[in-house]
Design a protein around this motif. Sequence first.
Motif, PDB file in Angstrom:
ATOM      1  N   SER A 153       0.817  -1.210   0.000  1.00 19.08           N
ATOM      2  CA  SER A 153       0.000   0.000   0.000  1.00 19.08           C
ATOM      3  C   SER A 153       0.858   1.272   0.000  1.00 19.08           C
ATOM      4  O   SER A 153       0.470   2.289  -0.594  1.00 19.08           O
ATOM      5  CB  SER A 153      -0.945   0.008   1.204  1.00 19.08           C
ATOM      6  OG  SER A 153      -0.230  -0.068   2.427  1.00 19.08           O
TER       7      SER A 153
ATOM      8  N   LYS B 258       0.734   4.114  -2.931  1.00 17.61           N
ATOM      9  CA  LYS B 258       0.514   5.533  -2.653  1.00 17.61           C
ATOM     10  C   LYS B 258       1.571   6.389  -3.354  1.00 17.61           C
ATOM     11  O   LYS B 258       1.247   7.417  -3.966  1.00 17.61           O
ATOM     12  CB  LYS B 258       0.546   5.782  -1.150  1.00 17.61           C
ATOM     13  CG  LYS B 258       0.318   7.237  -0.756  1.00 17.61           C
ATOM     14  CD  LYS B 258       0.351   7.411   0.756  1.00 17.61           C
ATOM     15  CE  LYS B 258       0.168   8.874   1.137  1.00 17.61           C
ATOM     16  NZ  LYS B 258       0.209   9.053   2.622  1.00 17.61           N
TER      17      LYS B 258
ATOM     18  N   LYS C 242      -8.176  -3.747   3.010  1.00 18.16           N
ATOM     19  CA  LYS C 242      -8.644  -2.430   3.409  1.00 18.16           C
ATOM     20  C   LYS C 242      -7.621  -1.331   3.113  1.00 18.16           C
ATOM     21  O   LYS C 242      -7.984  -0.245   2.634  1.00 18.16           O
ATOM     22  CB  LYS C 242      -8.974  -2.440   4.909  1.00 18.16           C
ATOM     23  CG  LYS C 242      -9.446  -1.106   5.461  1.00 18.16           C
ATOM     24  CD  LYS C 242      -9.709  -1.205   6.957  1.00 18.16           C
ATOM     25  CE  LYS C 242     -10.098   0.148   7.538  1.00 18.16           C
ATOM     26  NZ  LYS C 242     -10.296   0.064   9.020  1.00 18.16           N
ATOM     27  N   GLU C 243      -6.312  -1.595   3.386  1.00 12.56           N
ATOM     28  CA  GLU C 243      -5.285  -0.575   3.212  1.00 12.56           C
ATOM     29  C   GLU C 243      -5.209  -0.075   1.765  1.00 12.56           C
ATOM     30  O   GLU C 243      -4.974   1.104   1.510  1.00 12.56           O
ATOM     31  CB  GLU C 243      -3.918  -1.106   3.639  1.00 12.56           C
ATOM     32  CG  GLU C 243      -3.769  -1.365   5.124  1.00 12.56           C
ATOM     33  CD  GLU C 243      -4.250  -2.757   5.534  1.00 12.56           C
ATOM     34  OE1 GLU C 243      -3.997  -3.138   6.691  1.00 12.56           O
ATOM     35  OE2 GLU C 243      -4.879  -3.440   4.705  1.00 12.56           O
TER      36      GLU C 243
ATOM     37  N   TYR D   4      -7.753  -0.116  -0.446  1.00 11.04           N
ATOM     38  CA  TYR D   4      -8.952   0.699  -0.679  1.00 11.04           C
ATOM     39  C   TYR D   4      -8.763   2.106  -0.120  1.00 11.04           C
ATOM     40  O   TYR D   4      -9.185   3.098  -0.727  1.00 11.04           O
ATOM     41  CB  TYR D   4     -10.169   0.055  -0.020  1.00 11.04           C
ATOM     42  CG  TYR D   4     -10.839  -1.014  -0.842  1.00 11.04           C
ATOM     43  CD1 TYR D   4     -11.419  -0.727  -2.078  1.00 11.04           C
ATOM     44  CD2 TYR D   4     -10.901  -2.320  -0.369  1.00 11.04           C
ATOM     45  CE1 TYR D   4     -12.039  -1.712  -2.827  1.00 11.04           C
ATOM     46  CE2 TYR D   4     -11.526  -3.311  -1.116  1.00 11.04           C
ATOM     47  CZ  TYR D   4     -12.085  -3.004  -2.340  1.00 11.04           C
ATOM     48  OH  TYR D   4     -12.699  -3.974  -3.084  1.00 11.04           O
ATOM     49  N   GLU D   5      -8.114   2.204   1.035  1.00  9.34           N
ATOM     50  CA  GLU D   5      -7.903   3.508   1.664  1.00  9.34           C
ATOM     51  C   GLU D   5      -7.007   4.399   0.807  1.00  9.34           C
ATOM     52  O   GLU D   5      -7.233   5.615   0.712  1.00  9.34           O
ATOM     53  CB  GLU D   5      -7.292   3.321   3.056  1.00  9.34           C
ATOM     54  CG  GLU D   5      -8.277   2.731   4.065  1.00  9.34           C
ATOM     55  CD  GLU D   5      -7.633   2.431   5.410  1.00  9.34           C
ATOM     56  OE1 GLU D   5      -6.375   2.431   5.486  1.00  9.34           O
ATOM     57  OE2 GLU D   5      -8.369   2.178   6.386  1.00  9.34           O
TER      58      GLU D   5
ATOM     59  N   ASP E  93      -9.126   5.672  -2.051  1.00 11.63           N
ATOM     60  CA  ASP E  93     -10.071   6.700  -1.584  1.00 11.63           C
ATOM     61  C   ASP E  93      -9.402   8.067  -1.440  1.00 11.63           C
ATOM     62  O   ASP E  93     -10.022   9.103  -1.718  1.00 11.63           O
ATOM     63  CB  ASP E  93     -10.672   6.285  -0.235  1.00 11.63           C
ATOM     64  CG  ASP E  93     -11.716   5.178  -0.378  1.00 11.63           C
ATOM     65  OD1 ASP E  93     -12.222   4.988  -1.505  1.00 11.63           O
ATOM     66  OD2 ASP E  93     -12.005   4.497   0.619  1.00 11.63           O
ATOM     67  N   LYS E  94      -8.124   8.088  -1.028  1.00 12.11           N
ATOM     68  CA  LYS E  94      -7.408   9.354  -0.850  1.00 12.11           C
ATOM     69  C   LYS E  94      -7.214  10.107  -2.161  1.00 12.11           C
ATOM     70  O   LYS E  94      -7.075  11.331  -2.176  1.00 12.11           O
ATOM     71  CB  LYS E  94      -6.050   9.096  -0.201  1.00 12.11           C
ATOM     72  CG  LYS E  94      -6.135   8.717   1.276  1.00 12.11           C
ATOM     73  CD  LYS E  94      -4.746   8.476   1.853  1.00 12.11           C
ATOM     74  CE  LYS E  94      -4.834   8.090   3.322  1.00 12.11           C
ATOM     75  NZ  LYS E  94      -3.489   7.808   3.909  1.00 12.11           N
TER      76      LYS E  94
END
Length: 271
Positions: free
Chosen positions: A16, A20, A46-47, A49-50, A53-54
């Motif tokens: 993740s 990023k 989840k990480e 997806y986060e 989302d950012k």
Amino acid sequence: MNEYSVLMCVYDGENSDFFKESLVSISNQKLSPAEVVIVLDGDIRKELYEVIDKFKNVLNVRTITNKEHRGLGNSLRLGVLECKNEFILRMDTDDISKNSRAKKQIEYMEQYSDISVLGSNILEFKNSIDEDGMTLRKVPENQDQILYFSKRRNPMNHMTVMLKRSEVLSAGNYRQVSGFEDYDLWTRMLNEKKKFHNLQENLVYARVGNDMISRRRGKSYAGRELKFQKHLLHSHYIDLKQFSINVFARVIPRLLPKSILRVAYKVMARG
């Protein structure tokens, strides 16, 4: 100036933090994308997806989901169909694009409108793009050089390419050819006389950590390499002599100890 789409594929095993960094490099482009199409290859944690989302509002991210893991070729095939723009910038989830990349590639493809696939050289790094001793991975520059080189090795750094969507589709789009999804597409496009070019500068920092050498050796990888070389032979892209050379130079080394393969990889990276 033409708009472009960014195409990425994500599966559950991605890092993740690297993901990023990759998206940050897209958000910093001097020429911003019209959209970022991310194909989710099966369920992701989840990480990841986060991270998405950012960037959803910053980069106009659209996600397409495979209900189960289907592989890179199938995911890219779906992603190309979903992209709304003629120009598609490929981006891996652990690499970093220089902020001038998209602008330079768009400008070049506008100036030379017959180019279907435009790539560049890369600098390979392990931990940081500020580290010393990064490896330069050069690729041939013009059409004749690329065509000649493609008989022996992949002539493009996949993570650097900008594609014309219509030309990719006319050649049959990506296919699920494990480990050789891009190489397979290039040979089909070259057979159809599509024009290729590689800018002789480094537009992408490519991460080579996570024990890449181990993932490119062993009986399984050697078997996939042999299968692909047989495909090139049977499709008449290469002749029997070139097939024999490729088996000796590319398939057999996959069975060598990792320490020896690492040296061979560095030699090949220098072209």
